[in-house]
Design an enzyme around this catalytic site. Structure first.
Site, PDB file in Angstrom:
ATOM      1  N   ALA A   1       0.778  -1.194  -0.293  1.00 35.79           N
ATOM      2  CA  ALA A   1      -0.180  -0.006   0.061  1.00 35.79           C
ATOM      3  C   ALA A   1       0.883   1.022   0.011  1.00 35.79           C
ATOM      4  O   ALA A   1       2.122   1.282   0.468  1.00 35.79           O
ATOM      5  CB  ALA A   1      -0.754  -0.085   1.277  1.00 35.79           C
TER       6      ALA A   1
ATOM      7  N   GLY B   1       0.259  -5.224   0.585  1.00 37.35           N
ATOM      8  CA  GLY B   1      -0.800  -5.078  -0.392  1.00 37.35           C
ATOM      9  C   GLY B   1      -0.333  -5.767  -1.817  1.00 37.35           C
ATOM     10  O   GLY B   1      -1.354  -6.179  -2.593  1.00 37.35           O
TER      11      GLY B   1
ATOM     12  N   GLU C   1      -0.851  -9.207  -1.211  1.00 31.95           N
ATOM     13  CA  GLU C   1      -2.104  -9.804  -1.015  1.00 31.95           C
ATOM     14  C   GLU C   1      -2.788  -9.772  -2.448  1.00 31.95           C
ATOM     15  O   GLU C   1      -3.726 -10.461  -2.882  1.00 31.95           O
ATOM     16  CB  GLU C   1      -2.709  -8.658  -0.219  1.00 31.95           C
ATOM     17  CG  GLU C   1      -2.255  -9.006   1.247  1.00 31.95           C
ATOM     18  CD  GLU C   1      -2.734  -7.841   2.199  1.00 31.95           C
ATOM     19  OE1 GLU C   1      -2.590  -6.935   1.953  1.00 31.95           O
ATOM     20  OE2 GLU C   1      -3.499  -8.580   3.121  1.00 31.95           O
TER      21      GLU C   1
ATOM     22  N   GLU D   1       3.858  -5.784   7.025  1.00 30.85           N
ATOM     23  CA  GLU D   1       2.901  -5.103   7.741  1.00 30.85           C
ATOM     24  C   GLU D   1       3.226  -4.870   9.332  1.00 30.85           C
ATOM     25  O   GLU D   1       3.192  -3.770   9.850  1.00 30.85           O
ATOM     26  CB  GLU D   1       1.547  -5.554   7.856  1.00 30.85           C
ATOM     27  CG  GLU D   1       1.014  -5.283   6.277  1.00 30.85           C
ATOM     28  CD  GLU D   1       1.172  -6.175   5.234  1.00 30.85           C
ATOM     29  OE1 GLU D   1       2.044  -7.232   5.631  1.00 30.85           O
ATOM     30  OE2 GLU D   1       0.550  -6.314   4.383  1.00 30.85           O
TER      31      GLU D   1
HETATM   32  N1  CAA Z   1       4.477   3.582   0.449  1.00 30.65           N
HETATM   33  C1  CAA Z   1       4.882   4.603   0.054  1.00 30.65           C
HETATM   34  N2  CAA Z   1       6.168   4.964  -0.221  1.00 30.65           N
HETATM   35  C2  CAA Z   1       7.166   3.939  -0.138  1.00 30.65           C
HETATM   36  C3  CAA Z   1       6.788   2.768   0.062  1.00 30.65           C
HETATM   37  C4  CAA Z   1       5.365   2.467   0.238  1.00 30.65           C
HETATM   38  N3  CAA Z   1       4.722   1.221   0.564  1.00 30.65           N
HETATM   39  N4  CAA Z   1       7.760   1.808   0.068  1.00 30.65           N
HETATM   40  C5  CAA Z   1       8.860   2.639  -0.244  1.00 30.65           C
HETATM   41  N5  CAA Z   1       8.547   3.932  -0.464  1.00 30.65           N
HETATM   42  C6  CAA Z   1       9.253   4.941  -0.791  1.00 30.65           C
HETATM   43  C7  CAA Z   1      10.313   5.246   0.414  1.00 30.65           C
HETATM   44  O1  CAA Z   1       9.717   6.209   1.360  1.00 30.65           O
HETATM   45  C8  CAA Z   1      11.322   6.018  -0.609  1.00 30.65           C
HETATM   46  O2  CAA Z   1      11.040   7.313  -0.785  1.00 30.65           O
HETATM   47  P1  CAA Z   1      12.256   8.486  -0.742  1.00 30.65           P
HETATM   48  O3  CAA Z   1      13.078   8.355  -1.962  1.00 30.65           O
HETATM   49  O4  CAA Z   1      11.269   9.844  -0.750  1.00 30.65           O
HETATM   50  O5  CAA Z   1      12.957   8.087   0.640  1.00 30.65           O
HETATM   51  C9  CAA Z   1      11.289   5.298  -1.624  1.00 30.65           C
HETATM   52  O6  CAA Z   1      10.123   4.746  -2.020  1.00 30.65           O
HETATM   53  C10 CAA Z   1      12.416   4.117  -2.023  1.00 30.65           C
HETATM   54  O7  CAA Z   1      12.304   3.210  -0.893  1.00 30.65           O
HETATM   55  P2  CAA Z   1      13.519   2.593  -0.175  1.00 30.65           P
HETATM   56  O8  CAA Z   1      14.725   3.712  -0.286  1.00 30.65           O
HETATM   57  O9  CAA Z   1      13.019   1.983   0.954  1.00 30.65           O
HETATM   58  O10 CAA Z   1      14.134   1.801  -1.518  1.00 30.65           O
HETATM   59  P3  CAA Z   1      14.843   0.333  -1.193  1.00 30.65           P
HETATM   60  O11 CAA Z   1      15.034  -0.255  -2.642  1.00 30.65           O
HETATM   61  O12 CAA Z   1      15.885   0.348  -0.087  1.00 30.65           O
HETATM   62  O13 CAA Z   1      13.549  -0.620  -0.612  1.00 30.65           O
HETATM   63  C11 CAA Z   1      11.394  -1.784  -0.449  1.00 30.65           C
HETATM   64  C12 CAA Z   1      12.506  -1.045  -1.207  1.00 30.65           C
HETATM   65  C13 CAA Z   1      11.952  -3.061  -0.027  1.00 30.65           C
HETATM   66  C14 CAA Z   1      10.127  -1.969  -1.211  1.00 30.65           C
HETATM   67  C15 CAA Z   1      11.185  -0.751   0.844  1.00 30.65           C
HETATM   68  O14 CAA Z   1      10.892   0.568   0.396  1.00 30.65           O
HETATM   69  C16 CAA Z   1      10.103  -1.111   1.798  1.00 30.65           C
HETATM   70  O15 CAA Z   1      10.151  -1.990   2.485  1.00 30.65           O
HETATM   71  N6  CAA Z   1       8.803  -0.402   1.656  1.00 30.65           N
HETATM   72  C17 CAA Z   1       7.875  -1.078   2.630  1.00 30.65           C
HETATM   73  C18 CAA Z   1       6.981  -2.059   2.185  1.00 30.65           C
HETATM   74  C19 CAA Z   1       5.843  -2.130   3.013  1.00 30.65           C
HETATM   75  O16 CAA Z   1       5.984  -2.222   4.072  1.00 30.65           O
HETATM   76  N7  CAA Z   1       4.917  -2.639   2.455  1.00 30.65           N
HETATM   77  C20 CAA Z   1       3.621  -2.790   3.116  1.00 30.65           C
HETATM   78  C21 CAA Z   1       2.852  -1.650   3.257  1.00 30.65           C
HETATM   79  S1  CAA Z   1       1.338  -2.057   4.156  1.00 30.65           S
HETATM   80  C22 CAA Z   1       0.198  -2.706   3.247  1.00 30.65           C
HETATM   81  O17 CAA Z   1       0.467  -3.034   2.221  1.00 30.65           O
HETATM   82  C23 CAA Z   1      -0.945  -3.165   3.969  1.00 30.65           C
HETATM   83  C24 CAA Z   1      -2.062  -3.241   3.029  1.00 30.65           C
HETATM   84  O18 CAA Z   1      -2.238  -3.136   1.885  1.00 30.65           O
HETATM   85  C25 CAA Z   1      -3.504  -3.470   3.621  1.00 30.65           C
END
Ligand code: CAA
Length: 692
Positions: free
Chosen positions: A63, A102, A105, A125
């Protein structure tokens, strides 16, 4: 079709390509476009099957976290999945990069899943204080079984494509052109008329979990141990239990309610704050555009003590060759033995394969000749914390290191500029302050000296990330950010003892707050003598701690410190001798002891730290309040679900913090407790630290 979602046809297969850089987060507009694309391919009779794939570096990474905390907009991810499940034709998710949250999912809603060999799949999450909210807790265990689903959802750690295939999460690993091969896979599904089984309708994997409730509870309890104070792990366990106990529709509805409750809560807000603060901390606004980090092929660490050995392991863990340098063969052997033992322990717990253990050990070379630093692109000095000793090392490095090598000091207090001035190349010098145990703690304070060159700073940040740390850039001052604040806490913890509390009262209050360990148990673990020696050098005194050291009570290593330790045990036991010493000291100093309750202990220990942090911000030693939060969460065990000290202070209300500090100043006569100018200013303007 929009730029976010494009559809093209490959024969009778429609390929939906999601394109929302950098990580294809499922933002509101994207979900709407995805539903549009799905509806369009559903009604197109020429389309026999659909492939969902992503452009750029990754499949949907979840998400859009920036939308959390705002009212959810439809179509939600649940709506997207409902459309997929009602397509009536095969839908194949083709995943590369990181399919997370997500994103996974959505894939779980598809009929089939294929992945590139390097893909990583997970439900992270829990790290954001929430649970999967679009069916992950119900569909995942139906594909991989309860044990694997518990592991994935409760740790939040992703699994490899190979493990995903083994556990039944995906149907195939595809090398080469993913989209093309996924189309071929979809066509095969059509040609072979494979049945379209939805994950939600499967029961076989759940039925094979025969252990019953007792086995589930036992498994769940092992995960709960790590999640002290957190709401999300308990909720995730409940949701997985619903998979076993309830009809899928009802379980999905309950999961959604729980997700909505958690995502609106303070813990999730705090964890989101840390997620973004971690990423912001590595950004240096005044670094000129286009500055490139120097290439680090080989590192060298000088000093094979606990710190140096831990740092060397960080490099080996990241696949970077490292030379560990000591003055004597004995000290070197001790360091290398310690490393081998740590790796073996990790391998015997199953955390490391024997092959990985061997390859990591092989990456660490031991040397007693400091001239061998000549082969390193980055040298980290981790010798005794004494300016003269460190300066001598840097004089040697100046003579022996490659001309463009980055020269880092792991000092935890000393003036990095003074160290740099002792060399002919102060622009190559930077601080890399690791936290003990260095191979475990994720924080590294990157100390930017007055002369540190932009590309040296960029190198320090880049290498910090590469070795799996969270680098936070800080300026030069005594103790930098973390230890300068910690000093305030230590002084206050002693004071509270003299006023009426005992070590066990203080530690209980702080662990109840959420720290993994109280300050006195932590002191015993690290060795009380470290602070004692440092205070002596500065002409300072801590009544209780110093007296304990004078009695030879250095902490766990002497089986006595603030607590008593039974032979072979690390469990702190309150000690009547220490209580007597504290009571006598209070009397000697003319202090009338009084009860100090847990809440006062927490405020007395934390608010002076927050006050010091306000000064640190004012001086520009830390750039953002979030940087300080990241430092405390990753370096000192501040509970992540409280978001770090600055976020916590904002939540409490800065006026409360200011008023209590004013009271403490009057109570203790310590001028350091007078509210810092920045704190007073923010209160006057009705703002919080987050507004800076
Ligand atoms: N939403 C919004 N922004 C996100 C994001 C997300 N899910 N994931 C990453 N970003 C942004 C980061 O903030 C970063 O932004 P900036 O460049 O402005 O700082 C940019 O994307 C790149 O991210 P990283 O620097 O972390 O890049 P990376 O290559 O080192 O890692 C990644 C990539 C493994 C995807 C890591 O970003 C990550 O773990 N992201 C979060 C993933 C996550 O937690 N997903 C679950 C969300 S909750 C959910 O999905 C629940 C639901 O639907 C019901």
């Amino acid at each position: 079709m929009s730029e976010l979602v494009k559809v093209h046809r490959d024969g009778n297969v429609a390929v939906i390509v999601i394109d929302n850089p950098p990580v294809n987060a499922l933002k509101n507009e994207l979900r709407a476009k995805l539903v549009e694309a799905l509806e369009q391919t559903k009604s197109d009779t020429a389309v026999a099957a659909v492939v969902i794939t992503c452009a750029g570096r990754t499949f949907i990474a979840g998400a859009d976290i920036t939308e959390f905390g705002k009212p959810p907009q439809r179509p939600t991810t649940i709506d997207v999945i409902a459309v997929i499940e009602a397509m009536g034709k095969p839908v194949v998710a083709a995943m590369h990069g990181t399919a997370l949250g997500g994103g996974l999912e959505v894939a779980l809603g598809c009929h089939f899943r294929v992945a590139a060999p390097g893909a990583r799949l997970g439900q992270p999450e829990i790290k954001l204080g929430i649970i999967p909210g679009a069916g992950g807790t119900q569909r995942l265990p139906r594909l991989v079984g309860i044990e694997q689903a518990l592991a994935m959802i409760l740790t939040g750690d992703p699994i490899s494509a190979q493990d995903a295939l083994r556990s039944g999460l995906i149907d195939e690993i595809i090398a080469g052109d993913l989209a093309q091969a996924a189309v071929a896979f979809a066509r095969r599904v059509v040609d072979e008329r494979r049945p379209l089984v939805l994950a939600r309708d499967r029961q076989d994997k759940l039925a094979s979990f025969t252990g019953g409730r007792a086995a589930f509870d036992e498994l769940a309890a092992s995960y709960m141990k790590r999640g002290k104070g957190l709401d999300a792990p308990r909720a995730a366990i409940d949701a997985l239990r619903w998979a076993l106990d309830l009809p899928v529709g009802e379980a999905l509805a309950r999961e959604r309610d729980k997700f909505l409750e958690l995502v609106a809560g303070e813990q999730a807000a705090a964890q989101r704050h840390i997620f973004f603060a971690e990423r912001a901390a590595a950004k240096v606004p005044d670094l000129p555009a286009g500055v490139k980090p120097r290439e680090i092929k080989r590192a060298a660490v000088i000093g094979a003590g606990t710190m140096g050995a831990g740092i060397a392991m960080c490099f080996a863990n990241a696949g970077i060759a490292v030379t560990l340098i000591e003055t004597s063969q004995e000290a070197l052997a001790r360091g290398l033995d310690g490393i081998a033992k740590t790796y073996k322990a990790s391998a015997s717990r199953g955390g490391l394969s024997p092959a990985d253990m061997e390859s990591r050990i092989a990456l660490i070379a031991g040397e007693t000749d400091i001239a061998t630093v000549g082969g390193a692109d980055l040298v980290i000095e981790a010798v005794f914390e004494d300016m003269a000793v460190k300066q001598q090392v840097f004089v040697d490095l100046d003579r022996l290191a490659k001309p463009d090598a980055v020269l880092a000091t792991n000092t935890s207090y000393l003036d990095v500029d003074a160290i740099a001035r002792g060399t002919q190349r102060p622009s190559c010098v930077v601080g890399l302050h690791f936290f003990s145990p260095a191979n475990v703690m994720r924080l590294v304070e990157v100390v930017r000296g007055a002369a540190t060159a932009p590309d040296v700073l960029a190198t320090a940040i880049a290498i910090g990330s590469k070795i799996g740390k969270v680098p936070v850039v800080v300026g030069v001052c005594h103790g930098f950010v973390g230890n300068r604040m910690l000093r305030r806490r230590s002084v206050e913890a002693e004071r509270v003892l003299l006023e009426g509390a005992l070590p066990q009262d203080v530690d209980a209050a702080m662990t109840r707050f959420g720290f993994p360990m109280g300050p006195f148990a932590a002191s015993d673990l690290a060795g009380i003598d470290i602070g004692w020696r440092m205070r002596k050098a500065q002409g300072l005194r801590a009544e209780i701690a110093d007296r304990l050291c004078e009695l030879g009570r250095f902490g766990q290593k002497t089986a006595k410190g603030f607590y008593l330790y039974e032979p072979g045990s690390r469990t702190p036991k309150p000690d009547a001798e220490v209580e007597r010493l504290i009571v006598e000291t209070s009397a000697r100093l003319g202090l009338k002891r009084r009860p100090v309750d847990g809440n006062e202990i927490v405020e007395r220990l934390l608010f002076p730290m927050i006050n010091e942090a306000a000064r640190i911000l004012d001086e520009g030693v830390a750039r953002r309040p979030g940087d300080i939060d990241v430092i405390w969460v990753h370096g000192y065990g501040f509970p992540v679900w409280r978001g770090g000290p600055m976020h916590y202070a904002d939540n409490l209300g800065l006026d409360h913090v200011r008023d209590r500090l004013a009271t403490f100043a009057a109570q203790t006569g310590d001028e350091g407790h007078r509210p810092a100018p920045l704190l007073a200013r923010l209160v006057a303007e009705g703002r919080g630290f987050s507004s800076l």
